[in-house]
Design a protein around this motif. Sequence first.
Motif, PDB file in Angstrom:
ATOM      1  N   PRO A  56     -82.766 -18.660 -44.517  1.00 42.27           N
ATOM      2  CA  PRO A  56     -81.888 -19.754 -45.455  1.00 42.27           C
ATOM      3  C   PRO A  56     -80.898 -19.168 -46.338  1.00 42.27           C
ATOM      4  CG  PRO A  56     -84.185 -19.741 -45.776  1.00 42.27           C
ATOM      5  CD  PRO A  56     -83.948 -18.960 -44.440  1.00 42.27           C
ATOM      6  N   ALA A  57     -81.390 -17.701 -46.794  1.00 47.23           N
ATOM      7  CA  ALA A  57     -80.510 -17.153 -47.810  1.00 47.23           C
ATOM      8  C   ALA A  57     -79.076 -16.665 -47.417  1.00 47.23           C
ATOM      9  CB  ALA A  57     -81.265 -15.981 -48.524  1.00 47.23           C
ATOM     10  N   LEU A  58     -78.989 -16.511 -45.804  1.00 47.70           N
ATOM     11  CA  LEU A  58     -77.654 -15.958 -45.476  1.00 47.70           C
ATOM     12  C   LEU A  58     -76.503 -16.668 -45.801  1.00 47.70           C
ATOM     13  CD1 LEU A  58     -76.362 -13.884 -43.612  1.00 47.70           C
ATOM     14  CD2 LEU A  58     -76.766 -15.405 -41.662  1.00 47.70           C
ATOM     15  N   PRO A  59     -76.488 -18.146 -45.973  1.00 49.42           N
ATOM     16  CA  PRO A  59     -75.112 -18.899 -46.140  1.00 49.42           C
ATOM     17  C   PRO A  59     -74.907 -18.549 -47.560  1.00 49.42           C
ATOM     18  CG  PRO A  59     -76.629 -20.322 -44.799  1.00 49.42           C
ATOM     19  CD  PRO A  59     -77.466 -18.948 -45.155  1.00 49.42           C
ATOM     20  N   ARG A  60     -76.054 -18.536 -48.436  1.00 51.41           N
ATOM     21  CA  ARG A  60     -75.722 -18.247 -49.961  1.00 51.41           C
ATOM     22  C   ARG A  60     -75.159 -17.044 -50.046  1.00 51.41           C
ATOM     23  NH1 ARG A  60     -80.897 -20.721 -50.071  1.00 51.41           N
ATOM     24  NH2 ARG A  60     -81.921 -18.715 -50.555  1.00 51.41           N
ATOM     25  N   MET A  61     -75.519 -15.930 -49.342  1.00 53.99           N
ATOM     26  CA  MET A  61     -75.333 -14.564 -49.672  1.00 53.99           C
ATOM     27  C   MET A  61     -73.839 -14.183 -49.275  1.00 53.99           C
ATOM     28  SD  MET A  61     -77.704 -13.010 -51.153  1.00 53.99           S
ATOM     29  CE  MET A  61     -76.912 -11.453 -51.134  1.00 53.99           C
ATOM     30  N   LEU A  62     -73.391 -14.903 -48.186  1.00 55.52           N
ATOM     31  CA  LEU A  62     -72.144 -15.013 -47.716  1.00 55.52           C
ATOM     32  C   LEU A  62     -71.116 -15.755 -48.689  1.00 55.52           C
ATOM     33  CD1 LEU A  62     -72.616 -15.635 -44.072  1.00 55.52           C
ATOM     34  CD2 LEU A  62     -71.860 -13.726 -44.952  1.00 55.52           C
ATOM     35  N   GLU A  63     -71.562 -16.776 -49.330  1.00 53.93           N
ATOM     36  CA  GLU A  63     -70.808 -17.426 -50.387  1.00 53.93           C
ATOM     37  C   GLU A  63     -70.465 -16.673 -51.676  1.00 53.93           C
ATOM     38  OE1 GLU A  63     -72.618 -21.266 -51.139  1.00 53.93           O
ATOM     39  OE2 GLU A  63     -71.996 -22.219 -49.472  1.00 53.93           O
ATOM     40  N   ARG A  64     -71.463 -15.810 -51.916  1.00 54.96           N
ATOM     41  CA  ARG A  64     -71.603 -15.067 -53.052  1.00 54.96           C
ATOM     42  C   ARG A  64     -70.585 -13.992 -53.079  1.00 54.96           C
ATOM     43  NH1 ARG A  64     -77.449 -13.625 -54.777  1.00 54.96           N
ATOM     44  NH2 ARG A  64     -76.399 -12.256 -56.084  1.00 54.96           N
ATOM     45  N   GLY A  65     -69.917 -13.585 -51.728  1.00 61.04           N
ATOM     46  CA  GLY A  65     -69.031 -12.481 -51.593  1.00 61.04           C
ATOM     47  C   GLY A  65     -69.366 -11.300 -50.836  1.00 61.04           C
ATOM     48  N   TYR A  66     -70.430 -11.683 -49.878  1.00 60.01           N
ATOM     49  CA  TYR A  66     -70.699 -10.487 -48.968  1.00 60.01           C
ATOM     50  C   TYR A  66     -70.463 -11.011 -47.603  1.00 60.01           C
ATOM     51  CZ  TYR A  66     -73.868  -8.820 -52.885  1.00 60.01           C
ATOM     52  OH  TYR A  66     -74.027  -8.297 -54.021  1.00 60.01           O
ATOM     53  N   ALA A  67     -70.496  -9.951 -46.588  1.00 60.80           N
ATOM     54  CA  ALA A  67     -70.022 -10.312 -45.399  1.00 60.80           C
ATOM     55  C   ALA A  67     -70.738  -9.172 -44.305  1.00 60.80           C
ATOM     56  CB  ALA A  67     -68.502 -10.078 -45.108  1.00 60.80           C
ATOM     57  N   VAL A  68     -70.757  -9.808 -43.207  1.00 61.07           N
ATOM     58  CA  VAL A  68     -71.366  -8.872 -42.184  1.00 61.07           C
ATOM     59  C   VAL A  68     -70.443  -8.458 -40.941  1.00 61.07           C
ATOM     60  CG1 VAL A  68     -73.452  -9.059 -40.324  1.00 61.07           C
ATOM     61  CG2 VAL A  68     -73.430 -10.414 -42.228  1.00 61.07           C
ATOM     62  N   GLY A  69     -70.384  -7.081 -40.945  1.00 62.07           N
ATOM     63  CA  GLY A  69     -69.459  -6.501 -40.093  1.00 62.07           C
ATOM     64  C   GLY A  69     -70.279  -5.735 -38.958  1.00 62.07           C
ATOM     65  N   ASP A  70     -71.689  -5.683 -39.035  1.00 61.48           N
ATOM     66  CA  ASP A  70     -72.375  -4.978 -37.992  1.00 61.48           C
ATOM     67  C   ASP A  70     -73.733  -5.384 -38.302  1.00 61.48           C
ATOM     68  OD1 ASP A  70     -72.699  -3.594 -40.571  1.00 61.48           O
ATOM     69  OD2 ASP A  70     -72.915  -1.742 -39.816  1.00 61.48           O
ATOM     70  N   PHE A  71     -74.519  -4.767 -37.382  1.00 60.77           N
ATOM     71  CA  PHE A  71     -75.924  -5.367 -37.207  1.00 60.77           C
ATOM     72  C   PHE A  71     -76.731  -4.139 -36.887  1.00 60.77           C
ATOM     73  CE2 PHE A  71     -73.922  -6.135 -33.272  1.00 60.77           C
ATOM     74  CZ  PHE A  71     -74.939  -5.734 -32.182  1.00 60.77           C
ATOM     75  N   GLY A  72     -78.409  -4.135 -36.728  1.00 63.48           N
ATOM     76  CA  GLY A  72     -79.201  -3.435 -36.284  1.00 63.48           C
ATOM     77  C   GLY A  72     -80.453  -4.220 -35.720  1.00 63.48           C
ATOM     78  N   TRP A  73     -81.258  -3.312 -35.314  1.00 64.20           N
ATOM     79  CA  TRP A  73     -82.424  -4.135 -34.727  1.00 64.20           C
ATOM     80  C   TRP A  73     -83.698  -3.574 -35.680  1.00 64.20           C
ATOM     81  CZ3 TRP A  73     -81.404  -8.123 -31.535  1.00 64.20           C
ATOM     82  CH2 TRP A  73     -80.372  -7.821 -31.031  1.00 64.20           C
ATOM     83  N   GLY A  74     -84.626  -4.771 -36.050  1.00 61.37           N
ATOM     84  CA  GLY A  74     -85.836  -4.381 -36.644  1.00 61.37           C
ATOM     85  C   GLY A  74     -87.047  -4.872 -35.988  1.00 61.37           C
ATOM     86  N   ALA A  75     -88.313  -4.962 -36.592  1.00 58.68           N
ATOM     87  CA  ALA A  75     -89.394  -5.468 -35.939  1.00 58.68           C
ATOM     88  C   ALA A  75     -89.076  -6.968 -35.691  1.00 58.68           C
ATOM     89  CB  ALA A  75     -90.811  -4.963 -36.962  1.00 58.68           C
ATOM     90  N   GLY A  76     -88.307  -7.854 -36.558  1.00 58.67           N
ATOM     91  CA  GLY A  76     -88.432  -9.004 -36.313  1.00 58.67           C
ATOM     92  C   GLY A  76     -87.064  -9.199 -35.540  1.00 58.67           C
ATOM     93  N   LEU A 105     -78.690  -8.766 -39.539  1.00 58.48           N
ATOM     94  CA  LEU A 105     -77.212  -8.627 -39.886  1.00 58.48           C
ATOM     95  C   LEU A 105     -77.538  -7.798 -41.313  1.00 58.48           C
ATOM     96  CD1 LEU A 105     -76.612 -12.477 -39.494  1.00 58.48           C
ATOM     97  CD2 LEU A 105     -76.215 -10.540 -38.081  1.00 58.48           C
ATOM     98  N   ILE A 106     -76.507  -6.976 -41.263  1.00 56.67           N
ATOM     99  CA  ILE A 106     -76.067  -5.936 -42.255  1.00 56.67           C
ATOM    100  C   ILE A 106     -74.987  -6.472 -43.515  1.00 56.67           C
ATOM    101  CG2 ILE A 106     -75.623  -3.440 -43.156  1.00 56.67           C
ATOM    102  CD1 ILE A 106     -76.604  -2.626 -40.281  1.00 56.67           C
ATOM    103  N   LEU A 107     -75.356  -6.964 -44.544  1.00 59.36           N
ATOM    104  CA  LEU A 107     -74.435  -7.536 -45.471  1.00 59.36           C
ATOM    105  C   LEU A 107     -74.033  -6.429 -46.428  1.00 59.36           C
ATOM    106  CD1 LEU A 107     -76.489  -9.845 -44.805  1.00 59.36           C
ATOM    107  CD2 LEU A 107     -75.507 -10.888 -46.835  1.00 59.36           C
ATOM    108  N   ARG A 108     -72.731  -6.489 -46.523  1.00 62.24           N
ATOM    109  CA  ARG A 108     -71.968  -5.421 -47.417  1.00 62.24           C
ATOM    110  C   ARG A 108     -71.168  -6.386 -48.367  1.00 62.24           C
ATOM    111  NH1 ARG A 108     -72.823  -0.465 -44.675  1.00 62.24           N
ATOM    112  NH2 ARG A 108     -73.320  -0.563 -42.496  1.00 62.24           N
ATOM    113  N   PRO A 109     -70.583  -5.805 -49.319  1.00 59.86           N
ATOM    114  CA  PRO A 109     -69.803  -6.536 -50.626  1.00 59.86           C
ATOM    115  C   PRO A 109     -68.229  -6.464 -49.905  1.00 59.86           C
ATOM    116  CG  PRO A 109     -70.403  -4.253 -51.456  1.00 59.86           C
ATOM    117  CD  PRO A 109     -71.379  -4.411 -50.014  1.00 59.86           C
ATOM    118  N   VAL A 110     -67.784  -7.595 -50.059  1.00 62.91           N
ATOM    119  CA  VAL A 110     -66.312  -7.720 -49.194  1.00 62.91           C
ATOM    120  C   VAL A 110     -65.477  -6.953 -50.461  1.00 62.91           C
ATOM    121  CG1 VAL A 110     -64.496  -9.346 -49.150  1.00 62.91           C
ATOM    122  CG2 VAL A 110     -66.726  -9.712 -48.251  1.00 62.91           C
ATOM    123  N   ASP A 111     -65.671  -7.088 -51.716  1.00 65.60           N
ATOM    124  CA  ASP A 111     -64.514  -6.604 -52.827  1.00 65.60           C
ATOM    125  C   ASP A 111     -65.235  -5.304 -53.383  1.00 65.60           C
ATOM    126  OD1 ASP A 111     -62.597  -8.563 -52.053  1.00 65.60           O
ATOM    127  OD2 ASP A 111     -63.758  -9.586 -53.588  1.00 65.60           O
TER     128      ASP A 111
END
Length: 217
Positions: free
Chosen positions: A187-207, A211-217
């Motif tokens: 549920p934190a993903l939409p809020r983080m994207l609204e705050r100026g982060y974006a996802v350009g790549d991804f990885g795999w973990g135990a779960g 999605l790897i969030l990085r700052p847009v600016d």
Amino acid sequence: MLQTLERTTTFDARMLTPDDREALLALCGADGLPQLPPDALAPALQGGQVFGDFAGQPTLQAAAALLPLYADAVLPTSLRAAGYGADGQGAVLTEPLLAEHYTQLRQFLRTALRLATARYASYHVWAVQPLDPEDLPGCEDLCAQYLSAGLTLRAVRPMAGATMMIFSARGLPHWREAYRRLHLGDPALPRMLERGYAVGDFGWGAGGMELILRPVD
């Protein structure tokens, strides 16, 4: 109008024409394409706004609409209202409709993206895919395909009658330090994207997929 972009024995993607109407109807049936109702199919074909792949088969295997953002259709109107392409310049790629066992979604998206960026070179191009909380594994696979095709996840929000993952054709510099890793259903993903982060790549973990969030600016 741009025509054939790729042609091999297994990939035959191009803009469809009114001559392809029967093939398109055979794929999508009476419901039309996702985000493009049946009464809009003929004008979209006439305007060179439907992209399809026969994949070396006699029947159409995949199709999506590439709609200009100034169009009155529900999806472009919803994007503009949400502040994406508010000036009406650019385009949006609708959710593709795929035949059973179609395995070339990533190549389909990459080719559609090349066509869209060539046609709308100086404007923004978006793509959307519904997020179904009841089918997170399937949505994770689709999200991975979009990210692997070079698109960037910029928002998750209600739009056009569904919760949409909104992707941008503009890439995100991967050299920027990763800020956080989140799952698609967090549920934190939409809020983080609204705050100026974006996802350009991804990885795999135990779960599962992260999605790897990085700052847009």
